[in-house]
Design a protein around this motif. Structure first.
Motif, mmCIF file in Angstrom:
data_model
loop_
_atom_site.group_PDB
_atom_site.id
_atom_site.type_symbol
_atom_site.label_atom_id
_atom_site.label_comp_id
_atom_site.label_asym_id
_atom_site.label_seq_id
_atom_site.Cartn_x
_atom_site.Cartn_y
_atom_site.Cartn_z
ATOM 1 N N ILE A 1 -23.129 8.615 3.846
ATOM 2 C CA ILE A 1 -24.219 9.603 3.892
ATOM 3 C C ILE A 1 -25.058 9.526 2.625
ATOM 4 C CG2 ILE A 1 -24.731 12.084 3.838
ATOM 5 C CD1 ILE A 1 -22.290 12.389 5.770
ATOM 6 N N ALA A 2 -24.349 9.470 1.513
ATOM 7 C CA ALA A 2 -25.075 9.388 0.233
ATOM 8 C C ALA A 2 -25.972 8.167 0.188
ATOM 9 C CB ALA A 2 -24.079 9.350 -0.922
ATOM 10 N N THR B 1 -30.017 8.084 -0.048
ATOM 11 C CA THR B 1 -30.794 7.310 -1.017
ATOM 12 C C THR B 1 -31.786 6.412 -0.307
ATOM 13 O OG1 THR B 1 -28.628 7.100 -2.024
ATOM 14 C CG2 THR B 1 -30.494 6.116 -3.221
ATOM 15 N N GLN B 2 -31.259 5.744 0.751
ATOM 16 C CA GLN B 2 -32.112 4.852 1.560
ATOM 17 C C GLN B 2 -33.345 5.597 2.067
ATOM 18 O OE1 GLN B 2 -29.802 3.212 4.759
ATOM 19 N NE2 GLN B 2 -30.889 1.263 4.699
ATOM 20 N N PHE B 3 -33.037 6.787 2.599
ATOM 21 C CA PHE B 3 -34.095 7.630 3.166
ATOM 22 C C PHE B 3 -35.157 7.980 2.121
ATOM 23 C CE2 PHE B 3 -35.640 11.868 4.551
ATOM 24 C CZ PHE B 3 -36.217 11.459 5.733
ATOM 25 N N LYS B 4 -34.583 8.384 0.970
ATOM 26 C CA LYS B 4 -35.487 8.743 -0.139
ATOM 27 C C LYS B 4 -36.401 7.554 -0.511
ATOM 28 C CE LYS B 4 -34.108 12.043 -3.650
ATOM 29 N NZ LYS B 4 -32.957 12.211 -4.574
ATOM 30 N N GLU B 5 -35.708 6.417 -0.619
ATOM 31 C CA GLU B 5 -36.459 5.201 -0.945
ATOM 32 C C GLU B 5 -37.541 4.917 0.075
ATOM 33 O OE1 GLU B 5 -33.638 2.072 -1.312
ATOM 34 O OE2 GLU B 5 -33.178 2.540 -3.435
ATOM 35 N N LYS B 6 -37.163 5.052 1.338
ATOM 36 C CA LYS B 6 -38.132 4.771 2.421
ATOM 37 C C LYS B 6 -39.365 5.652 2.315
ATOM 38 C CE LYS B 6 -36.183 1.683 5.238
ATOM 39 N NZ LYS B 6 -34.906 1.605 5.996
ATOM 40 N N ILE B 7 -39.031 6.948 2.048
ATOM 41 C CA ILE B 7 -40.151 7.888 1.913
ATOM 42 C C ILE B 7 -41.037 7.483 0.728
ATOM 43 C CG2 ILE B 7 -40.779 10.249 1.299
ATOM 44 C CD1 ILE B 7 -38.308 11.118 2.902
ATOM 45 N N ASP B 8 -40.369 7.197 -0.377
ATOM 46 C CA ASP B 8 -41.149 6.788 -1.557
ATOM 47 C C ASP B 8 -41.980 5.534 -1.277
ATOM 48 O OD1 ASP B 8 -40.338 8.880 -3.011
ATOM 49 O OD2 ASP B 8 -38.782 7.815 -4.158
ATOM 50 N N ASN B 9 -41.264 4.592 -0.593
ATOM 51 C CA ASN B 9 -41.988 3.354 -0.231
ATOM 52 C C ASN B 9 -43.239 3.658 0.588
ATOM 53 O OD1 ASN B 9 -40.381 1.602 -1.551
ATOM 54 N ND2 ASN B 9 -39.169 0.980 0.243
#
Lengths: 475, 151
Positions: free
Chosen positions: A158-159, A163-171
């Motif tokens: 999940i963590a 992080t992946q999700f956060k990165e995707k959003i940032d990307n």
């Protein structure tokens, strides 16, 4: 005509310049409005996308926080429930925001003015899909984790997803930012391009204006030259007219003097006859002679005006020219009171079409001149047919005084001989002018020259070919 | 006494006037018209004057110079002719030219100009006719001419 052409050229040039300037301004205005519209449109598209992403990020952080709160297990039942509730509400908001983001990207794709812009939006849409998928995965994992017991592996997963999700959003956010900047840059580049085109048009207009100025300057110089040459022409024409006017004035002045001068002796004869100083016969003879002189002068002046206005009318008829000459000389011989012989050497006895009276006038004038200036000697009259020039040639030469050198060039002018004759040689100064006029009217030529061994020779020609139309004109 | 002296004076005046009237003038005429020459000569000689004739400008000057050479022996102040009657329009030399040349030689020579030219145009052109020249416009009566010459 010249000026017309020039003004046409100038107005054409000015027209082109105004047209180009107009086009430039029109394009500029159109382009500016178009560019600003695009900027507004695109920023309108990109801004909500960024907002949505910001929202997603915020709620995702919320969700994760709540998730972590629940997972620590230190919460009371109530708090845990609240956290769970918040977790799910965040989840819903995220989902709806992702959906909104997709929708915005789709709208952007549909509204995009160019294919490149459309592709950008397509990419954004794809990224949102990616984000959605990551979120869904996170959601499932979180759900599993919440419903099941603690599993370190799952938590780690999940963590990781988080992080992946956060990165995707940032990307995505970065990508949108980049695209926004790119599109703004593209618009600016476009704008710059147009600015260059506008500057180019301005420069072209400037060059045209400068060349127009140069052209006009050159034209002005040409016009100036033209005006100068025209002025000179006019001055020359004016001078010619003035000279002609002076000649006319001189003619009138001399002619009127000539017409006036016999009046004095007429008065004189009358006065002397009245007082008995001379007898009646002498007076009447004198008056008659003077009247005749006046009449001749008046006739000659009339003929001069006829010749000068090209109105000398010839009454042409067939005539044996040699007979005409013999007739004339016979008459002159009877009045001859000097030791002068008149010798005819006539050749080519033919008929010529001519004005009898006028040709006789010419003959009488020329032979009389010879008699006048020959004290004693011979006057020779020769005739011949010139086959080469198809003319009948008549030559009168004498052994007299000859023609003064200063008179010779203008011998056929009016009153030229005046002042060179003594009283017993006095004519009215119009005879030779009339001769030339009459011969010219017949289409012939007349010349005068001094003989080497003294005396003068006059030669004139009459064309043999009968002219169809009688041209009573002289040149 | 007084009466007779005034009568004498009157008589003297009359005689001098008569003498002046009968005075013989020496006249040079330049004219190219033969008829006019005859008429001038006739009327002038009838009035008791002596006439010398020239048929053109040049002849006129020649005759004037000849006479001048003769008279200069007698008196330096005396003009060769009392009057020179000049036609303007003559062969060889015009009246204006002749008048100028004569006045160059004898500035106080009396000259009468007889011309059929428009007198106004002659006078308007400056320098054409010397001021001292008297003018008779043709045609004129022969008696007018006599009057002018004897004036």
């Amino acid at each position: 005509m010249f000026a017309g052409k020039t003004s046409f050229k100038i107005s054409g040039m000015v027209g082109i310049i105004i047209l180009l300037l107009g086009i430039t301004i029109l394009f500029g205005t159109y382009q500016m409005s178009k560019v600003s519209n695009e900027i507004i449109n695109i920023s309108q598209e990109y801004e909500p996308l960024q907002n949505t992403l910001g929202e997603i990020k915020y709620h995702q952080a919320n969700q994760v926080a709540n998730f972590e709160k629940i997972k620590t297990g230190q919460l009371s039942e109530t708090d845990s429930d609240i956290a769970k509730e918040e977790f799910w509400s965040s989840n819903t908001i995220i989902k709806s925001n992702i959906a909104q983001g997709k929708k915005l990207a789709e709208t952007g794709y549909n509204m995009a003015p160019t294919d490149a812009d459309g592709n950008d939006f397509k990419q954004i849409h794809k990224m949102f899909l990616d984000v959605e998928q990551t979120h869904n995965e996170f959601e499932y994992m979180a759900k599993d984790s919440l419903s099941s017991t603690q599993s370190d592996f799952l938590l780690k997963q999940i963590a990781l997803k988080e992080t992946q999700f956060k990165e995707k959003i940032d990307n995505t956010s970065n990508e949108i930012k980049k695209l926004n900047e790119q599109s703004i840059n593209a618009i600016e580049g476009h704008e710059r391009g147009w600015l260059i085109v506008q500057i180019g048009i301005m420069i072209v207009v400037g060059i045209i204006a400068i060349s127009l100025r140069h052209f006009m300057h050159e034209n002005n110089a040409e016009l100036k030259k033209e005006i100068e040459s025209k002025t000179i022409e006019l001055q020359e024409a004016n001078k010619k007219l003035r000279d002609l006017d002076k000649l006319k004035d001189d003619f009138i002045s001399i002619a009127s003097h000539e017409l006036k001068s016999p009046i004095q002796p007429i008065f004189g004869f009358a006065e002397l006859a009245q007082s008995g100083d001379i007898d009646q016969k002498e007076a009447w003879d004198g008056v008659t002679t003077l009247a005749k002189k006046l009449q001749n002068l008046a006739n000659d002046v009339l003929d001069v005006t006829r010749i000068e206005s090209n109105r000398l009318t010839l009454y042409q008829e067939k005539c044996r020219i040699n007979e005409l000459i013999l007739e004339t000389t016979r008459m002159l011989k009877t009045g001859l009171n000097k030791n002068v012989r008149i010798v005819e050497e006539l050749d080519g006895d033919i008929e010529i079409t001519l004005d009898r009276t006028r040709i006789e006038q010419v003959l009488r004038n020329i032979i009389n001149n010879s008699i006048k200036f020959t004290e004693n000697g011979t006057i020779r009259i020769k005739t011949e047919i010139s086959k080469s020039s198809n003319e009948f040639l008549i030559t009168v030469s004498d052994t007299g005084l000859g023609i003064p050198e200063e008179v010779l060039p203008n011998i056929f002018g009016k009153f030229v001989t005046k002042g060179h004759e003594s009283e017993n040689q006095g004519g009215n100064g119009l005879g030779l002018f009339l001769c030339k006029g009459i011969i010219s009217a017949h289409g012939g030529r007349i010349t005068a020259r001094n003989n080497k061994d003294g005396g003068a020779t006059f030669e004139f020609s009459i064309p043999l070919a009968q002219r169809k139309t009688i041209n009573p004109l002289t040149n | 006494m007084h009466c007779s002296s005034s009568l004498d004076r009157l008589n003297l005046m009359y005689e001098s006037a008569n003498e002046k009237l009968k005075m013989t003038l020496n006249i040079l005429v330049a004219e190219d018209n033969a008829f006019t020459i005859t008429q001038y000569t006739k009327i002038l000689e009838k009035n008791g004057h002596s006439v010398t004739v020239a048929r053109d400008g040049q002849e006129c000057l020649e005759k004037y110079t000849q006479e001048l050479a003769k008279t200069e022996f007698e008196s330096l102040d005396k003009n060769p002719f009392d009057v020179v009657l000049l036609d303007n329009n003559m062969p060889k030399k015009s009246g204006v030219e002749v008048a100028k040349e004569i006045l160059d030689k004898r500035p106080n020579q009396r000259i009468i100009f007889a011309s059929a030219y428009d007198i106004n145009s002659l006078l308007k052109a400056p320098g054409t006719v010397p001021e001292s020249v008297e003018i008779l416009e043709k045609p004129f009566s022969l008696n007018t001419m006599i009057g002018k010459i004897q004036a």
